[in-house]
Design a protein around this motif. Structure first.
Motif, PDB file in Angstrom:
ATOM      1  N   ILE A 233      20.931  49.105 -33.742  1.00 37.44           N
ATOM      2  CA  ILE A 233      21.260  47.674 -32.789  1.00 37.44           C
ATOM      3  C   ILE A 233      20.507  47.432 -33.163  1.00 37.44           C
ATOM      4  O   ILE A 233      21.064  45.724 -32.892  1.00 37.44           O
ATOM      5  CB  ILE A 233      21.415  48.891 -31.877  1.00 37.44           C
ATOM      6  CG1 ILE A 233      22.317  49.711 -31.231  1.00 37.44           C
ATOM      7  CG2 ILE A 233      21.392  47.517 -30.889  1.00 37.44           C
ATOM      8  CD1 ILE A 233      22.552  50.864 -29.862  1.00 37.44           C
ATOM      9  N   ALA A 234      19.311  47.152 -33.166  1.00 40.45           N
ATOM     10  CA  ALA A 234      18.178  46.017 -33.932  1.00 40.45           C
ATOM     11  C   ALA A 234      18.827  45.771 -34.265  1.00 40.45           C
ATOM     12  O   ALA A 234      18.518  44.317 -34.532  1.00 40.45           O
ATOM     13  CB  ALA A 234      16.769  46.981 -33.710  1.00 40.45           C
ATOM     14  N   VAL A 235      19.144  46.214 -35.884  1.00 40.80           N
ATOM     15  CA  VAL A 235      19.444  45.309 -37.649  1.00 40.80           C
ATOM     16  C   VAL A 235      20.725  44.658 -36.773  1.00 40.80           C
ATOM     17  O   VAL A 235      20.482  43.442 -37.156  1.00 40.80           O
ATOM     18  CB  VAL A 235      19.238  46.251 -38.068  1.00 40.80           C
ATOM     19  CG1 VAL A 235      20.189  45.780 -39.430  1.00 40.80           C
ATOM     20  CG2 VAL A 235      18.286  47.309 -38.413  1.00 40.80           C
ATOM     21  N   GLY A 236      21.433  45.285 -35.661  1.00 43.29           N
ATOM     22  CA  GLY A 236      22.614  44.218 -35.813  1.00 43.29           C
ATOM     23  C   GLY A 236      22.496  42.831 -34.617  1.00 43.29           C
ATOM     24  O   GLY A 236      23.584  41.759 -34.911  1.00 43.29           O
ATOM     25  N   ALA A 237      21.697  43.627 -33.837  1.00 41.88           N
ATOM     26  CA  ALA A 237      21.388  42.032 -33.179  1.00 41.88           C
ATOM     27  C   ALA A 237      20.806  40.901 -33.522  1.00 41.88           C
ATOM     28  O   ALA A 237      20.719  39.798 -33.548  1.00 41.88           O
ATOM     29  CB  ALA A 237      20.442  42.886 -31.660  1.00 41.88           C
ATOM     30  N   VAL A 238      19.525  41.501 -34.433  1.00 45.92           N
ATOM     31  CA  VAL A 238      19.343  40.571 -35.182  1.00 45.92           C
ATOM     32  C   VAL A 238      20.226  39.654 -36.314  1.00 45.92           C
ATOM     33  O   VAL A 238      19.857  38.904 -36.421  1.00 45.92           O
ATOM     34  CB  VAL A 238      17.766  40.789 -36.334  1.00 45.92           C
ATOM     35  CG1 VAL A 238      17.614  39.925 -36.989  1.00 45.92           C
ATOM     36  CG2 VAL A 238      16.594  40.990 -35.139  1.00 45.92           C
ATOM     37  N   ARG A 239      20.389  40.624 -36.728  1.00 46.11           N
ATOM     38  CA  ARG A 239      21.315  40.423 -37.747  1.00 46.11           C
ATOM     39  C   ARG A 239      22.745  38.962 -37.097  1.00 46.11           C
ATOM     40  O   ARG A 239      22.598  37.921 -37.353  1.00 46.11           O
ATOM     41  CB  ARG A 239      22.129  41.452 -38.411  1.00 46.11           C
ATOM     42  CG  ARG A 239      23.819  40.439 -39.481  1.00 46.11           C
ATOM     43  CD  ARG A 239      24.318  41.614 -40.538  1.00 46.11           C
ATOM     44  NE  ARG A 239      23.886  42.073 -40.786  1.00 46.11           N
ATOM     45  CZ  ARG A 239      23.434  44.484 -40.833  1.00 46.11           C
ATOM     46  NH1 ARG A 239      23.465  44.115 -39.868  1.00 46.11           N
ATOM     47  NH2 ARG A 239      22.408  44.340 -41.748  1.00 46.11           N
ATOM     48  N   ARG A 240      23.536  38.984 -35.872  1.00 43.25           N
ATOM     49  CA  ARG A 240      23.662  38.084 -35.073  1.00 43.25           C
ATOM     50  C   ARG A 240      23.323  36.802 -35.015  1.00 43.25           C
ATOM     51  O   ARG A 240      24.166  35.658 -35.076  1.00 43.25           O
ATOM     52  CB  ARG A 240      23.976  39.332 -33.630  1.00 43.25           C
ATOM     53  CG  ARG A 240      25.238  38.331 -32.966  1.00 43.25           C
ATOM     54  CD  ARG A 240      25.192  39.364 -32.087  1.00 43.25           C
ATOM     55  NE  ARG A 240      26.532  38.778 -31.280  1.00 43.25           N
ATOM     56  CZ  ARG A 240      26.461  37.839 -30.013  1.00 43.25           C
ATOM     57  NH1 ARG A 240      25.040  38.125 -29.716  1.00 43.25           N
ATOM     58  NH2 ARG A 240      27.668  37.934 -29.112  1.00 43.25           N
ATOM     59  N   SER A 241      22.057  37.253 -34.520  1.00 42.47           N
ATOM     60  CA  SER A 241      21.277  35.607 -34.149  1.00 42.47           C
ATOM     61  C   SER A 241      20.989  35.268 -35.243  1.00 42.47           C
ATOM     62  O   SER A 241      21.312  34.013 -35.248  1.00 42.47           O
ATOM     63  CB  SER A 241      20.233  36.168 -33.192  1.00 42.47           C
ATOM     64  OG  SER A 241      20.338  37.086 -32.247  1.00 42.47           O
ATOM     65  N   GLY A 242      20.493  35.703 -36.238  1.00 41.02           N
ATOM     66  CA  GLY A 242      20.237  35.036 -37.621  1.00 41.02           C
ATOM     67  C   GLY A 242      21.455  34.059 -38.294  1.00 41.02           C
ATOM     68  O   GLY A 242      21.598  33.058 -38.871  1.00 41.02           O
ATOM     69  N   ARG A 243      22.745  35.038 -38.334  1.00 40.42           N
ATOM     70  CA  ARG A 243      23.618  34.222 -38.152  1.00 40.42           C
ATOM     71  C   ARG A 243      24.447  32.673 -37.557  1.00 40.42           C
ATOM     72  O   ARG A 243      24.757  31.871 -37.814  1.00 40.42           O
ATOM     73  CB  ARG A 243      25.103  35.396 -38.237  1.00 40.42           C
ATOM     74  CG  ARG A 243      26.369  34.732 -38.656  1.00 40.42           C
ATOM     75  CD  ARG A 243      27.940  35.267 -38.474  1.00 40.42           C
ATOM     76  NE  ARG A 243      28.412  34.410 -39.458  1.00 40.42           N
ATOM     77  CZ  ARG A 243      29.227  34.262 -41.024  1.00 40.42           C
ATOM     78  NH1 ARG A 243      27.860  34.162 -41.811  1.00 40.42           N
ATOM     79  NH2 ARG A 243      29.663  33.707 -41.467  1.00 40.42           N
ATOM     80  N   ALA A 244      24.134  33.286 -36.768  1.00 36.84           N
ATOM     81  CA  ALA A 244      24.349  31.860 -35.088  1.00 36.84           C
ATOM     82  C   ALA A 244      23.481  31.061 -35.584  1.00 36.84           C
ATOM     83  O   ALA A 244      23.927  29.906 -35.870  1.00 36.84           O
ATOM     84  CB  ALA A 244      23.534  32.152 -33.694  1.00 36.84           C
TER      85      ALA A 244
END
Length: 321
Positions: A233-244
């Protein structure tokens, strides 16, 4: 960094009073014309959305007067620089920080000016522009003249330098990249928009998204630890924010042809991979080398960056448009 109490050469030194107003605190310090914050002059007080207007002003008064009391008798106060969370009204010196609803059109510049001798100039700009000026002066964007500085923390702020000069627009809010909408995201934003970068990629919003997926932590530090441990979940959250972040940077570079984007702020330290995710999003613009050329780099400033930025409004006034 040398403590001001041990510096032997303050006699005749040109010092700026730097004031940084943010979503959790207001801070002030004296800063040299080399961009060095004098630690013994530094004072801070809490702010935040739960405080009254009088409490916010008292916090500002407290740090400004405490810092001025440390001004050496043989030093010269050459100006006051104020970097404030936006929106701002640069011309009239007013602030309306989004997360301080009791201050709308508040005359912060004039209130601070009451504490300094007549004739000492007081300059107010949005904090994102101030931090960009600091990166250009002594940080990661030295030598580049088409720059965006960003703060990724409680909120997301930014500022622009183009052709070697700051760009603030008619009101002072140019470069407010935190409220550029990112395609594919539908997170509601406090500004009234949908999918704004701040609503997706700020520290609190990233943690909140992770919590909705089942993450048990409550802070950016918790998320960083979980990311390092490989929590999905943490990896997904950071990936999502980095993409934005990358999408917004690509859009900004498409618009104004940036050379470098320097990113600081507390949440920017969650993991170096945040930058990699942003770079990957930019790299998708395969037919636009003028976009994919942009360098996304960590801040070259210490945690003193916001204060250095406020001081740069004084010491680098020649760069202000």
């Amino acid at each position: 960094m040398t403590d001001s109490t041990t510096q032997p050469h303050l006699a005749g030194q040109s010092l700026a009073l730097a004031v940084d107003l943010g979503g959790t605190k207001v801070e002030a310090a004296l800063v040299t014309d080399q961009g060095v914050v004098l630690p013994a002059t530094r004072h801070r007080s809490p702010t935040g959305p739960g405080r009254t207007s009088d409490e916010l002003q008292a916090a500002v008064d407290e740090v400004v007067t405490a810092t001025l009391a440390t001004l050496p008798a043989d030093a010269v106060l050459v100006g006051v620089g104020i970097g404030s969370a936006g929106p701002v009204d640069e011309v009239h010196g007013l602030v309306s920080p989004l997360n301080m609803p009791v201050w709308r059109g508040y005359p912060l510049r004039d209130r601070v000016a009451q504490h300094v001798p007549a004739g000492v100039p007081v300059t107010l700009r949005m904090d994102g522009l101030a931090i960009t000026l600091a990166e250009h002066w002594v940080g990661a964007a030295q030598g580049s003249d088409h720059v965006m500085g960003m703060i990724v923390s409680t909120g997301v702020g930014g500022g622009l330098i183009l052709h070697g000069r700051t760009v603030s627009g008619p009101t002072g809010n140019a470069g407010h990249i935190g409220h550029v909408e990112c395609g594919g995201f539908d997170d509601p934003c406090a500004c009234g928009g949908t999918g704004c970068l701040e609503a997706v990629a700020s520290g609190p919003k990233t943690v909140a998204w992770a919590q909705r997926q089942g993450f048990a932590g409550t802070t950016g530090e918790d998320l960083a630890a979980a990311y390092e441990a490989g929590d999905e979940i943490a990896v997904g959250a950071v990936r999502r924010s980095g993409r934005a972040l990358g999408q917004a940077i690509a859009a900004a570079t498409s618009l104004v042809d940036l050379e470098v984007v320097a990113i600081g702020g507390g949440f920017s330290h969650v993991t170096p991979d945040l930058f990699e995710f942003a770079r990957q999003a930019v790299a998708e613009r395969v037919e636009f080398p003028f976009v994919t050329k942009v360098r996304i780099v960590p801040t070259g400033l210490s945690q003193d960056g916001p204060l250095i930025g406020a001081a740069a409004l004084v010491h680098r006034a020649d760069v202000l448009r």
